[in-house]
Design an enzyme around this catalytic site. Structure first.
Site, PDB file in Angstrom:
ATOM      1  N   LYS A  26       0.839  -1.216   0.000  1.00 12.23           N
ATOM      2  CA  LYS A  26       0.000   0.000   0.000  1.00 12.23           C
ATOM      3  C   LYS A  26       0.863   1.251   0.000  1.00 12.23           C
ATOM      4  CE  LYS A  26       0.914   1.694   4.161  1.00 12.23           C
ATOM      5  NZ  LYS A  26       1.628   2.870   4.392  1.00 12.23           N
ATOM      6  N   ASP A 153      -2.893  -1.571   9.286  1.00  9.94           N
ATOM      7  CA  ASP A 153      -3.098  -1.621   7.832  1.00  9.94           C
ATOM      8  C   ASP A 153      -3.658  -2.961   7.348  1.00  9.94           C
ATOM      9  OD1 ASP A 153      -1.921   0.897   7.772  1.00  9.94           O
ATOM     10  OD2 ASP A 153       0.070   0.120   7.315  1.00  9.94           O
TER      11      ASP A 153
END
Ligand code: ATP
Length: 315
Positions: A26, A153
């Site tokens: 990400k 995350d």
């Protein structure tokens, strides 16, 4: 081998053979960081974006829990109980009341401590791979709930795409923009940066004269995503952690400058760094930019990548 498919999910229910899961890295298109909370987390308002730089985890039936690896970080990353893959497998087994038996193998491409959430990505992959191998049949939301305990995350890396993250990043809601592929160059640094250290540096830089304001939702970025113009998106990229990463690693300023000099639409430190990401106009521009960045020698590698990508998936 696939045995059955769930009715309202694209996830097979149970596998009898090896399960291979691919998970993206990400980047944060917007990373707004609030003050340090009493629970030790910072309040975040972020826009996550999954890119085409993948780790791959294979899970096979076993009579104990083992982890082996190849690729980025091999020999550096501990493969014991501290590894997020093992922790994720154990957390799932405990929740499902099944024995935590699997032979896991990681092929790692996401650099360690790079600000690309590789550890959380691997935890997400382990949750999905073991869920499929053991036939525990949890939904993505249930796996995300287990994953949030392992890393902020992890829920995003199960979902993928482009999404808004709030709380300390664990509360994820997808951003439904018109389908657009964005082209990036990922400039991989030599060595990592510790995320907690970068947050501590941010707190230090903000010092006692800093007056926290409520975190604003990233309206400019949301509008830019809808417009599908790289220059508009580039102007809206923002990362509150960037000054802290630059303070700890001043050489990153040279990486960012080299990217702009090579013609990037925009450049930003990815999350807590030290990876920098550059926005390109299209795939050919990203290839050219990556090649030029590599010749400057300011980074270990420069890799073109696309986004958004789906989250952890069986392949
Ligand atoms: P983030 O952006 O989520 O803060 P990062 O990309 O900066 O993370 P990671 O590669 O996710 O950093 O790793 C952070 C630390 O987590 C590593 O230094 C390592 O000690 C630990 N860790 C545990 N398991 C893993 C794993 N499977 N992969 C990577 N790191 C792991």
């Amino acid at each position: 081998m696939t045995e059955a498919w769930g009715p309202d999910d694209d996830k097979p229910r149970r596998y009898s053979g090896p399960v291979r899961v691919r998970v993206p890295a990400k980047i944060n298109l917007h990373l707004g960081v609030g003050p340090l909370r009493e629970d030790g987390f910072h309040e975040l308002n972020t826009v996550y974006h999954a890119i085409s730089l993948f780790d791959e985890l294979t899970a096979r039936a076993g009579d104990t829990l083992t982890l082996t690896m190849e690729g980025e970080g091999t020999g550096e990353l501990a493969l014991d109980e501290s590894n997020l893959i093992i922790r994720a497998a154990r957390a799932l087994a405990q929740r499902a009341r099944v024995p935590a038996y699997a032979r896991l193998h990681l092929r790692k491409s996401i650099p360690l401590a790079g600000g690309l959430a590789g550890g959380s990505a691997d935890a997400a992959a382990a949750l999905l791979a073991c869920d499929l191998l053991w036939g525990t049949g949890y939904t993505k939301e249930e796996l995300a709930e287990i994953g949030a305990e392992l890393g902020s995350d992890v829920p995003f890396l199960l979902h993928g795409g482009t999404a808004l993250g709030t709380g300390h990043g664990e509360a994820v809601s997808p951003i439904l923009a018109r389908p657009t592929t964005w082209h990036w160059v990922v400039a991989v640094a030599d060595g990592g940066l510790s995320t907690p250290e970068v947050y501590r540096e941010l707190d230090r830089l903000r010092d006692s004269s800093w007056a926290p304001e409520p975190l604003e939702s990233p309206g400019e970025l949301m509008t830019a995503l809808r417009q599908r113009k790289p220059a508009v998106l580039g102007a809206a990229l923002a990362n509150d952690l960037q000054p802290a990463a630059l303070s700890l690693r001043p050489a990153l300023a040279e990486v960012l400058k080299a990217g702009y000099d090579a013609g990037a639409v925009a450049g930003i430190v990815s999350g807590s760094g030290p990876t920098c990401v550059f926005l390109a106009n299209d795939a050919a521009h990203a290839e050219k930019l990556a090649a030029e960045l590599e010749t400057t020698g300011v980074c270990r590698a420069a890799v073109p990548a696309r986004g958004p990508m789906p989250g952890a998936r069986a392949v």
